[in-house]
Design a protein around this motif. Structure first.
Motif, mmCIF file in Angstrom:
data_model
loop_
_atom_site.group_PDB
_atom_site.id
_atom_site.type_symbol
_atom_site.label_atom_id
_atom_site.label_comp_id
_atom_site.label_asym_id
_atom_site.label_seq_id
_atom_site.Cartn_x
_atom_site.Cartn_y
_atom_site.Cartn_z
ATOM 1 N N GLY A 71 14.841 -26.905 19.163
ATOM 2 C CA GLY A 71 13.435 -26.921 18.781
ATOM 3 C C GLY A 71 12.518 -26.500 19.918
ATOM 4 N N GLU A 72 12.825 -26.945 21.133
ATOM 5 C CA GLU A 72 12.002 -26.569 22.281
ATOM 6 C C GLU A 72 12.071 -25.071 22.544
ATOM 7 O OE1 GLU A 72 13.590 -29.065 25.301
ATOM 8 O OE2 GLU A 72 12.386 -30.814 24.753
ATOM 9 N N ALA A 73 13.280 -24.509 22.444
ATOM 10 C CA ALA A 73 13.432 -23.070 22.665
ATOM 11 C C ALA A 73 12.735 -22.279 21.557
ATOM 12 C CB ALA A 73 14.910 -22.717 22.735
ATOM 13 N N VAL A 76 20.383 -18.984 19.261
ATOM 14 C CA VAL A 76 20.047 -19.226 17.862
ATOM 15 C C VAL A 76 18.543 -19.418 17.703
ATOM 16 C CG1 VAL A 76 20.369 -20.816 15.922
ATOM 17 C CG2 VAL A 76 22.321 -20.163 17.338
ATOM 18 N N ALA A 77 17.914 -20.057 18.673
ATOM 19 C CA ALA A 77 16.456 -20.242 18.614
ATOM 20 C C ALA A 77 15.735 -18.899 18.579
ATOM 21 C CB ALA A 77 15.992 -21.057 19.817
ATOM 22 N N LEU A 78 16.208 -17.946 19.356
ATOM 23 C CA LEU A 78 15.603 -16.613 19.351
ATOM 24 C C LEU A 78 15.801 -15.927 18.007
ATOM 25 C CD1 LEU A 78 16.652 -15.346 22.902
ATOM 26 C CD2 LEU A 78 14.418 -16.227 22.196
ATOM 27 N N LEU A 79 16.979 -16.110 17.425
ATOM 28 C CA LEU A 79 17.233 -15.530 16.110
ATOM 29 C C LEU A 79 16.298 -16.126 15.070
ATOM 30 C CD1 LEU A 79 21.143 -15.457 16.070
ATOM 31 C CD2 LEU A 79 19.585 -13.572 16.554
ATOM 32 N N GLY A 80 16.072 -17.440 15.156
ATOM 33 C CA GLY A 80 15.148 -18.074 14.235
ATOM 34 C C GLY A 80 13.730 -17.552 14.384
ATOM 35 N N ALA A 81 13.353 -17.253 15.623
ATOM 36 C CA ALA A 81 11.993 -16.782 15.891
ATOM 37 C C ALA A 81 11.728 -15.400 15.301
ATOM 38 C CB ALA A 81 11.739 -16.758 17.398
ATOM 39 N N VAL A 82 12.783 -14.608 15.123
ATOM 40 C CA VAL A 82 12.588 -13.245 14.599
ATOM 41 C C VAL A 82 12.964 -13.133 13.127
ATOM 42 C CG1 VAL A 82 12.980 -12.257 16.888
ATOM 43 C CG2 VAL A 82 14.900 -12.451 15.292
ATOM 44 N N SER A 83 13.349 -14.254 12.511
ATOM 45 C CA SER A 83 13.799 -14.223 11.119
ATOM 46 C C SER A 83 12.814 -14.945 10.215
ATOM 47 C CB SER A 83 15.174 -14.885 10.996
ATOM 48 O OG SER A 83 16.136 -14.221 11.797
ATOM 49 N N ASP A 84 12.798 -14.540 8.962
ATOM 50 C CA ASP A 84 11.917 -15.147 7.974
ATOM 51 C C ASP A 84 12.620 -16.213 7.146
ATOM 52 O OD1 ASP A 84 9.519 -13.250 8.252
ATOM 53 O OD2 ASP A 84 11.166 -11.854 7.878
ATOM 54 N N LEU A 85 13.900 -15.975 6.860
ATOM 55 C CA LEU A 85 14.667 -16.844 5.978
ATOM 56 C C LEU A 85 16.066 -17.068 6.533
ATOM 57 C CD1 LEU A 85 13.928 -15.116 2.538
ATOM 58 C CD2 LEU A 85 12.860 -17.212 3.387
ATOM 59 N N MET A 86 16.740 -18.095 6.019
ATOM 60 C CA MET A 86 18.150 -18.296 6.284
ATOM 61 C C MET A 86 18.890 -18.158 4.960
ATOM 62 S SD MET A 86 20.161 -21.549 8.039
ATOM 63 C CE MET A 86 19.346 -21.334 9.622
#
Length: 406
Positions: free
Chosen positions: A189-191, A286-296
Protein backbone atom coordinates in the motif's frame (compact mmCIF):
# COMPACT_ATOMS: atom_id res chain seq x y z
CA UNK A 1 5.58 -31.84 28.45
CA UNK A 2 6.61 -28.37 29.53
CA UNK A 3 7.48 -27.83 33.15
CA UNK A 4 5.43 -25.64 35.46
CA UNK A 5 6.38 -22.00 35.24
CA UNK A 6 7.23 -22.07 31.57
CA UNK A 7 5.21 -19.86 29.18
CA UNK A 8 2.38 -21.49 27.22
CA UNK A 9 3.73 -22.79 23.93
CA UNK A 10 1.76 -22.57 20.68
CA UNK A 11 2.65 -24.67 17.65
CA UNK A 12 1.18 -24.04 14.19
CA UNK A 13 1.68 -26.72 11.56
CA UNK A 14 1.64 -25.63 7.91
CA UNK A 15 2.32 -27.48 4.63
CA UNK A 16 4.94 -24.79 3.91
CA UNK A 17 5.47 -21.08 4.58
CA UNK A 18 4.51 -19.01 1.53
CA UNK A 19 5.93 -15.51 1.28
CA UNK A 20 2.48 -13.94 1.64
CA UNK A 21 2.09 -15.54 5.08
CA UNK A 22 5.37 -14.44 6.73
CA UNK A 23 4.08 -11.04 7.84
CA UNK A 24 1.14 -12.66 9.60
CA UNK A 25 3.32 -15.15 11.46
CA UNK A 26 5.76 -12.43 12.54
CA UNK A 27 2.92 -10.27 13.85
CA UNK A 28 1.20 -13.19 15.60
CA UNK A 29 4.47 -14.23 17.22
CA UNK A 30 4.95 -10.69 18.53
CA UNK A 31 1.36 -10.49 19.84
CA UNK A 32 1.71 -13.84 21.62
CA UNK A 33 5.04 -12.84 23.16
CA UNK A 34 3.34 -9.76 24.58
CA UNK A 35 0.85 -12.12 26.24
CA UNK A 36 3.62 -14.35 27.63
CA UNK A 37 3.32 -17.14 25.04
CA UNK A 38 5.75 -18.60 22.52
CA UNK A 39 5.09 -19.65 18.90
CA UNK A 40 6.74 -22.22 16.65
CA UNK A 41 5.72 -22.76 13.02
CA UNK A 42 6.45 -26.30 11.83
CA UNK A 43 6.37 -26.79 8.07
CA UNK A 44 7.62 -28.82 5.16
CA UNK A 45 9.00 -27.80 1.77
CA UNK A 46 6.53 -26.54 -0.86
CA UNK A 47 4.32 -29.35 -2.17
CA UNK A 48 4.92 -30.29 -5.82
CA UNK A 49 1.70 -28.55 -6.86
CA UNK A 50 3.02 -25.22 -5.54
CA UNK A 51 6.75 -25.47 -6.25
CA UNK A 52 6.46 -23.70 -9.60
CA UNK A 53 5.06 -20.61 -7.89
CA UNK A 54 8.45 -19.91 -6.27
CA UNK A 55 6.85 -18.32 -3.21
CA UNK A 56 8.40 -20.38 -0.40
CA UNK A 57 9.76 -18.36 2.53
CA UNK A 58 10.45 -18.57 6.27
CA UNK A 59 9.77 -16.56 9.42
CA UNK A 60 10.93 -16.25 13.01
CA UNK A 61 10.30 -19.50 14.84
CA UNK A 62 9.78 -21.51 11.66
CA UNK A 63 11.21 -25.03 11.67
CA UNK A 64 11.26 -27.21 8.56
CA UNK A 65 10.48 -30.86 9.22
CA UNK A 66 10.74 -33.98 7.05
CA UNK A 67 7.66 -34.80 4.97
CA UNK A 68 6.56 -38.02 3.35
CA UNK A 69 3.92 -38.14 0.61
CA UNK A 70 1.93 -41.21 -0.35
CA UNK A 71 0.04 -41.22 -3.63
CA UNK A 72 -3.52 -42.52 -3.54
CA UNK A 73 -6.06 -43.14 -6.33
CA UNK A 74 -7.56 -40.06 -7.92
CA UNK A 75 -4.30 -38.16 -8.26
CA UNK A 76 -4.27 -37.17 -4.59
CA UNK A 77 -1.72 -37.78 -1.88
CA UNK A 78 -1.58 -38.33 1.85
CA UNK A 79 0.97 -36.27 3.74
CA UNK A 80 2.89 -37.17 6.89
CA UNK A 81 4.79 -34.25 8.42
CA UNK A 82 7.10 -35.39 11.19
CA UNK A 83 5.84 -32.93 13.80
CA UNK A 84 4.45 -35.24 16.49
CA UNK A 85 7.39 -35.09 18.90
CA UNK A 86 7.60 -31.30 18.81
CA UNK A 87 3.83 -30.78 18.79
CA UNK A 88 3.08 -33.22 21.63
CA UNK A 89 4.96 -31.02 24.11
CA UNK A 90 2.98 -27.87 23.23
CA UNK A 91 -0.02 -26.38 25.00
CA UNK A 92 -1.96 -25.71 21.80
CA UNK A 93 -1.38 -27.17 18.34
CA UNK A 94 -3.05 -25.51 15.34
CA UNK A 95 -3.38 -27.81 12.33
CA UNK A 96 -4.63 -27.28 8.81
CA UNK A 97 -8.19 -28.53 8.27
CA UNK A 98 -7.37 -31.24 5.74
CA UNK A 99 -8.09 -34.95 5.64
CA UNK A 100 -4.82 -35.66 3.81
CA UNK A 101 -2.64 -34.48 6.71
CA UNK A 102 -1.96 -37.65 8.66
CA UNK A 103 -0.32 -35.91 11.62
CA UNK A 104 -3.76 -34.66 12.70
CA UNK A 105 -5.10 -38.09 13.62
CA UNK A 106 -2.71 -39.13 16.41
CA UNK A 107 -2.84 -35.65 17.93
CA UNK A 108 -6.65 -35.60 17.94
CA UNK A 109 -6.76 -39.14 19.31
CA UNK A 110 -4.33 -38.21 22.08
CA UNK A 111 -6.51 -35.20 22.97
CA UNK A 112 -9.62 -37.40 23.14
CA UNK A 113 -7.95 -40.00 25.33
CA UNK A 114 -6.60 -37.33 27.66
CA UNK A 115 -10.07 -35.82 28.06
CA UNK A 116 -11.27 -39.23 29.27
CA UNK A 117 -8.35 -39.93 31.61
CA UNK A 118 -7.44 -36.45 32.81
CA UNK A 119 -3.97 -36.68 31.26
CA UNK A 120 -1.85 -33.82 29.94
CA UNK A 121 -1.81 -33.21 26.21
CA UNK A 122 -2.04 -30.29 23.77
CA UNK A 123 -5.41 -28.85 22.85
CA UNK A 124 -5.83 -29.24 19.09
CA UNK A 125 -7.30 -26.41 17.03
CA UNK A 126 -7.94 -26.41 13.30
CA UNK A 127 -7.41 -23.55 10.87
CA UNK A 128 -9.00 -23.41 7.45
CA UNK A 129 -11.90 -22.67 5.17
CA UNK A 130 -14.58 -24.32 7.31
CA UNK A 131 -16.01 -26.04 4.25
CA UNK A 132 -14.64 -27.10 0.88
CA UNK A 133 -14.90 -24.10 -1.46
CA UNK A 134 -12.63 -24.80 -4.40
CA UNK A 135 -13.64 -28.23 -5.71
CA UNK A 136 -16.55 -30.68 -5.69
CA UNK A 137 -16.47 -33.27 -2.93
CA UNK A 138 -18.37 -36.47 -2.28
CA UNK A 139 -20.78 -36.96 0.59
CA UNK A 140 -18.32 -39.38 2.14
CA UNK A 141 -15.51 -36.81 2.05
CA UNK A 142 -17.79 -34.13 3.46
CA UNK A 143 -18.84 -36.43 6.30
CA UNK A 144 -15.22 -37.39 7.02
CA UNK A 145 -14.10 -33.77 7.16
CA UNK A 146 -17.01 -32.92 9.45
CA UNK A 147 -16.10 -35.77 11.79
CA UNK A 148 -12.47 -34.63 11.88
CA UNK A 149 -13.43 -31.02 12.50
CA UNK A 150 -15.85 -31.76 15.36
CA UNK A 151 -13.01 -33.36 17.32
CA UNK A 152 -11.07 -30.09 17.44
CA UNK A 153 -11.15 -27.88 20.53
CA UNK A 154 -11.28 -24.67 18.49
CA UNK A 155 -11.60 -23.52 14.89
CA UNK A 156 -9.99 -20.54 13.17
CA UNK A 157 -12.17 -19.85 10.13
CA UNK A 158 -10.94 -17.77 7.22
CA UNK A 159 -14.28 -16.00 6.72
CA UNK A 160 -17.79 -15.59 8.10
CA UNK A 161 -19.15 -17.97 5.47
CA UNK A 162 -16.92 -20.78 6.69
CA UNK A 163 -17.87 -20.08 10.30
CA UNK A 164 -21.57 -20.16 9.43
CA UNK A 165 -21.13 -23.53 7.73
CA UNK A 166 -19.37 -24.97 10.78
CA UNK A 167 -22.00 -23.68 13.17
CA UNK A 168 -24.80 -25.10 11.01
CA UNK A 169 -23.09 -28.49 11.30
CA UNK A 170 -23.03 -28.39 15.09
CA UNK A 171 -19.60 -26.93 15.88
CA UNK A 172 -20.05 -24.57 18.88
CA UNK A 173 -20.12 -20.95 17.67
CA UNK A 174 -18.30 -19.79 20.82
CA UNK A 175 -15.32 -21.91 19.81
CA UNK A 176 -14.99 -20.38 16.35
CA UNK A 177 -12.76 -17.39 15.64
CA UNK A 178 -13.23 -15.65 12.27
CA UNK A 179 -9.79 -14.31 11.36
CA UNK A 180 -10.62 -12.55 8.04
CA UNK A 181 -7.84 -14.17 6.09
CA UNK A 182 -5.59 -11.70 4.28
CA UNK A 183 -2.03 -10.90 3.29
CA UNK A 184 0.42 -8.31 4.57
CA UNK A 185 -0.30 -5.28 2.40
CA UNK A 186 1.37 -2.48 4.37
CA UNK A 187 4.47 -2.22 2.18
CA UNK A 188 2.39 -2.79 -0.95
CA UNK A 189 0.00 0.00 0.00
CA UNK A 190 2.81 2.43 0.80
CA UNK A 191 4.53 1.75 -2.52
CA UNK A 192 1.23 2.13 -4.39
CA UNK A 193 0.64 5.48 -2.69
CA UNK A 194 4.09 6.73 -3.70
CA UNK A 195 3.56 5.54 -7.27
CA UNK A 196 0.63 7.94 -7.51
CA UNK A 197 2.50 10.88 -5.98
CA UNK A 198 4.38 13.19 -8.39
CA UNK A 199 8.02 13.70 -7.53
CA UNK A 200 8.63 10.26 -6.04
CA UNK A 201 10.89 7.62 -7.53
CA UNK A 202 7.95 5.24 -7.82
CA UNK A 203 5.95 7.82 -9.77
CA UNK A 204 8.80 8.14 -12.28
CA UNK A 205 9.13 4.35 -12.52
CA UNK A 206 5.40 3.98 -13.15
CA UNK A 207 5.66 6.53 -15.98
CA UNK A 208 8.59 4.60 -17.44
CA UNK A 209 6.56 1.38 -17.21
CA UNK A 210 3.73 2.97 -19.16
CA UNK A 211 6.12 4.16 -21.82
CA UNK A 212 7.97 0.85 -22.13
CA UNK A 213 4.82 -1.18 -22.75
CA UNK A 214 2.73 1.47 -24.50
CA UNK A 215 0.09 1.52 -21.76
CA UNK A 216 -2.86 3.87 -22.09
CA UNK A 217 -5.16 5.17 -19.31
CA UNK A 218 -8.47 3.34 -19.44
CA UNK A 219 -6.99 0.57 -21.56
CA UNK A 220 -4.84 -1.42 -19.12
CA UNK A 221 -5.69 -4.50 -17.05
CA UNK A 222 -3.62 -6.60 -14.66
CA UNK A 223 -3.43 -10.24 -13.72
CA UNK A 224 -1.19 -11.16 -10.79
CA UNK A 225 -0.99 -14.61 -9.24
CA UNK A 226 -0.22 -18.24 -9.92
CA UNK A 227 -0.37 -19.32 -13.54
CA UNK A 228 -2.11 -22.64 -13.05
CA UNK A 229 -5.38 -24.42 -13.77
CA UNK A 230 -7.57 -22.83 -11.03
CA UNK A 231 -6.85 -19.38 -12.46
CA UNK A 232 -8.28 -20.42 -15.85
CA UNK A 233 -5.48 -18.90 -17.89
CA UNK A 234 -6.92 -19.95 -21.29
CA UNK A 235 -10.12 -18.03 -20.50
CA UNK A 236 -8.05 -15.03 -19.37
CA UNK A 237 -6.09 -14.99 -22.63
CA UNK A 238 -9.16 -15.50 -24.80
CA UNK A 239 -10.88 -12.62 -23.02
CA UNK A 240 -7.86 -10.35 -23.53
CA UNK A 241 -8.02 -10.99 -27.27
CA UNK A 242 -11.72 -10.19 -27.39
CA UNK A 243 -11.28 -6.98 -25.39
CA UNK A 244 -8.38 -5.83 -27.57
CA UNK A 245 -10.50 -6.41 -30.66
CA UNK A 246 -13.08 -3.95 -29.32
CA UNK A 247 -10.72 -1.50 -27.61
CA UNK A 248 -7.61 -0.63 -29.63
CA UNK A 249 -4.65 -0.06 -27.33
CA UNK A 250 -5.83 -2.49 -24.65
CA UNK A 251 -3.04 -4.28 -22.78
CA UNK A 252 -3.12 -7.09 -20.23
CA UNK A 253 -0.13 -7.22 -17.88
CA UNK A 254 0.40 -10.77 -16.62
CA UNK A 255 2.62 -11.14 -13.54
CA UNK A 256 3.07 -14.62 -12.17
CA UNK A 257 4.55 -18.05 -12.59
CA UNK A 258 3.30 -21.61 -12.70
CA UNK A 259 2.56 -24.52 -14.95
CA UNK A 260 0.60 -22.39 -17.44
CA UNK A 261 3.37 -19.85 -17.94
CA UNK A 262 4.14 -21.27 -21.43
CA UNK A 263 0.58 -20.38 -22.49
CA UNK A 264 1.09 -16.78 -21.42
CA UNK A 265 4.50 -16.49 -23.06
CA UNK A 266 3.17 -17.97 -26.30
CA UNK A 267 0.32 -15.46 -26.34
CA UNK A 268 2.66 -12.56 -25.56
CA UNK A 269 4.98 -13.54 -28.43
CA UNK A 270 2.17 -13.48 -31.01
CA UNK A 271 2.37 -10.37 -33.22
CA UNK A 272 -0.26 -7.83 -32.24
CA UNK A 273 -1.11 -9.60 -28.99
CA UNK A 274 -2.37 -7.42 -26.11
CA UNK A 275 -0.67 -9.73 -23.58
CA UNK A 276 2.50 -8.59 -21.78
CA UNK A 277 4.25 -11.45 -19.95
CA UNK A 278 6.20 -10.15 -16.96
CA UNK A 279 7.04 -13.31 -14.98
CA UNK A 280 7.01 -13.60 -11.21
CA UNK A 281 6.76 -10.24 -9.43
CA UNK A 282 6.31 -9.26 -5.80
CA UNK A 283 5.98 -6.28 -3.48
CA UNK A 284 7.09 -2.99 -4.95
CA UNK A 285 6.95 -4.33 -8.51
CA UNK A 286 3.31 -5.27 -8.07
CA UNK A 287 2.56 -1.83 -6.62
CA UNK A 288 3.89 -0.23 -9.80
CA UNK A 289 1.75 -2.54 -11.91
CA UNK A 290 -1.29 -1.53 -9.89
CA UNK A 291 -0.48 2.14 -10.41
CA UNK A 292 -0.54 1.77 -14.21
CA UNK A 293 -3.57 -0.55 -14.39
CA UNK A 294 -7.28 0.16 -14.31
CA UNK A 295 -8.64 -3.29 -13.47
CA UNK A 296 -7.60 -6.71 -12.24
CA UNK A 297 -8.87 -9.54 -14.45
CA UNK A 298 -9.54 -12.80 -12.59
CA UNK A 299 -11.95 -15.00 -14.54
CA UNK A 300 -10.81 -18.01 -12.50
CA UNK A 301 -10.36 -18.51 -8.80
CA UNK A 302 -10.48 -15.40 -6.64
CA UNK A 303 -8.71 -15.78 -3.33
CA UNK A 304 -6.28 -13.46 -1.60
CA UNK A 305 -5.99 -11.40 -4.79
CA UNK A 306 -9.19 -9.74 -3.56
CA UNK A 307 -7.19 -8.06 -0.79
CA UNK A 308 -4.45 -7.02 -3.21
CA UNK A 309 -7.05 -5.51 -5.53
CA UNK A 310 -8.34 -3.29 -2.74
CA UNK A 311 -4.88 -1.98 -1.88
CA UNK A 312 -3.88 -1.49 -5.52
CA UNK A 313 -7.25 0.14 -6.34
CA UNK A 314 -7.67 -2.19 -9.30
CA UNK A 315 -11.22 -3.59 -8.99
CA UNK A 316 -11.49 -7.30 -9.75
CA UNK A 317 -13.61 -8.39 -12.69
CA UNK A 318 -14.43 -12.04 -12.14
CA UNK A 319 -17.09 -14.61 -12.99
CA UNK A 320 -19.79 -16.43 -11.07
CA UNK A 321 -17.64 -19.57 -11.21
CA UNK A 322 -18.53 -21.96 -8.36
CA UNK A 323 -14.99 -22.75 -7.17
CA UNK A 324 -13.72 -19.48 -5.78
CA UNK A 325 -11.74 -19.43 -2.52
CA UNK A 326 -13.26 -18.07 0.72
CA UNK A 327 -11.92 -14.54 0.15
CA UNK A 328 -14.34 -14.20 -2.75
CA UNK A 329 -16.78 -13.26 0.02
CA UNK A 330 -14.97 -9.92 0.36
CA UNK A 331 -16.15 -8.88 -3.11
CA UNK A 332 -19.46 -7.10 -3.62
CA UNK A 333 -20.75 -6.76 -7.13
CA UNK A 334 -20.78 -3.16 -8.39
CA UNK A 335 -19.38 -1.97 -5.06
CA UNK A 336 -15.71 -2.99 -5.04
CA UNK A 337 -15.73 -5.51 -7.91
CA UNK A 338 -17.69 -6.75 -10.90
CA UNK A 339 -19.00 -10.33 -10.98
CA UNK A 340 -20.31 -11.40 -14.35
CA UNK A 341 -21.19 -14.42 -16.44
CA UNK A 342 -18.82 -17.30 -17.07
CA UNK A 343 -19.31 -16.86 -20.83
CA UNK A 344 -16.10 -15.48 -22.45
CA UNK A 345 -17.99 -13.09 -24.71
CA UNK A 346 -20.06 -11.69 -21.84
CA UNK A 347 -17.00 -11.40 -19.61
CA UNK A 348 -15.03 -9.51 -22.25
CA UNK A 349 -17.97 -7.23 -23.00
CA UNK A 350 -18.31 -6.36 -19.29
CA UNK A 351 -14.63 -5.43 -19.09
CA UNK A 352 -14.97 -3.33 -22.23
CA UNK A 353 -18.02 -1.55 -20.82
CA UNK A 354 -16.30 -0.82 -17.53
CA UNK A 355 -13.15 0.55 -19.14
CA UNK A 356 -15.22 3.02 -21.14
CA UNK A 357 -17.31 4.17 -18.18
CA UNK A 358 -14.91 6.31 -16.18
CA UNK A 359 -17.47 7.39 -13.57
CA UNK A 360 -18.35 3.79 -12.71
CA UNK A 361 -14.70 2.78 -12.69
CA UNK A 362 -13.79 5.67 -10.39
CA UNK A 363 -16.54 4.67 -7.95
CA UNK A 364 -15.32 1.08 -7.82
CA UNK A 365 -11.74 2.19 -7.24
CA UNK A 366 -12.81 4.50 -4.41
CA UNK A 367 -14.66 1.64 -2.70
CA UNK A 368 -11.58 -0.58 -3.06
CA UNK A 369 -9.47 2.02 -1.29
CA UNK A 370 -11.98 2.22 1.57
CA UNK A 371 -12.37 -1.55 1.94
CA UNK A 372 -8.61 -2.11 2.07
CA UNK A 373 -8.65 -0.90 5.68
CA UNK A 374 -10.92 -3.80 6.72
CA UNK A 375 -8.42 -6.52 5.78
CA UNK A 376 -5.00 -6.17 7.40
CA UNK A 377 -2.45 -8.64 8.72
CA UNK A 378 -2.34 -6.81 12.03
CA UNK A 379 -6.07 -7.24 12.57
CA UNK A 380 -5.92 -10.87 11.45
CA UNK A 381 -3.09 -11.63 13.87
CA UNK A 382 -4.95 -9.87 16.69
CA UNK A 383 -8.06 -11.99 16.09
CA UNK A 384 -6.00 -15.18 15.92
CA UNK A 385 -4.16 -14.28 19.13
CA UNK A 386 -7.43 -13.51 20.89
CA UNK A 387 -8.82 -16.91 19.91
CA UNK A 388 -5.72 -18.71 21.19
CA UNK A 389 -5.89 -16.84 24.49
CA UNK A 390 -9.58 -17.74 24.87
CA UNK A 391 -8.73 -21.39 24.31
CA UNK A 392 -5.95 -21.25 26.90
CA UNK A 393 -8.21 -19.42 29.35
CA UNK A 394 -10.98 -21.97 28.92
CA UNK A 395 -8.52 -24.76 29.60
CA UNK A 396 -7.39 -23.04 32.81
CA UNK A 397 -10.96 -22.54 34.03
CA UNK A 398 -11.83 -26.16 33.47
CA UNK A 399 -8.60 -27.48 34.92
CA UNK A 400 -8.45 -29.31 31.59
CA UNK A 401 -6.07 -31.73 30.03
CA UNK A 402 -3.83 -29.29 28.22
CA UNK A 403 -0.45 -28.48 29.74
CA UNK A 404 -1.30 -24.89 30.58
CA UNK A 405 0.49 -23.00 33.36
CA UNK A 406 -0.90 -20.22 35.51
Amino acid sequence: MLKAGQPPRIVIVQPYVPSYRTGFFERLRSDLQTEGCTLDVLHGPPPPSHAARQDSSHCSGSIQVPVRRLGVPGGRSLVWQQVYRRAASADVVVLEQALRNLEAYPLLLRQQLASMTGGLTPRVALWGHGRTYTKPVSRMETAAKGALTRRASWFFAYTEGGADHLASGGFPRRRITVVRNCVDTVALGEARERAGTPGTQEFAEAAALRSRHGLLPGRTALFVGGLDAPKRIPLLLESAGRIAGALPGFRLLVAGDGTDRPLVEAAASTPGSPVVALGHMTGRQVALLGAVSDLMLMPGRVGLCAVDSFVLRTPVVTTDWPWHAPEFEYLRNDHNAVITSDDPAVYAAEVQSLLTDQARLASLRARCREDATAYTTGAMAARFCEGLLRLLSETRRRGGHAAVRQ
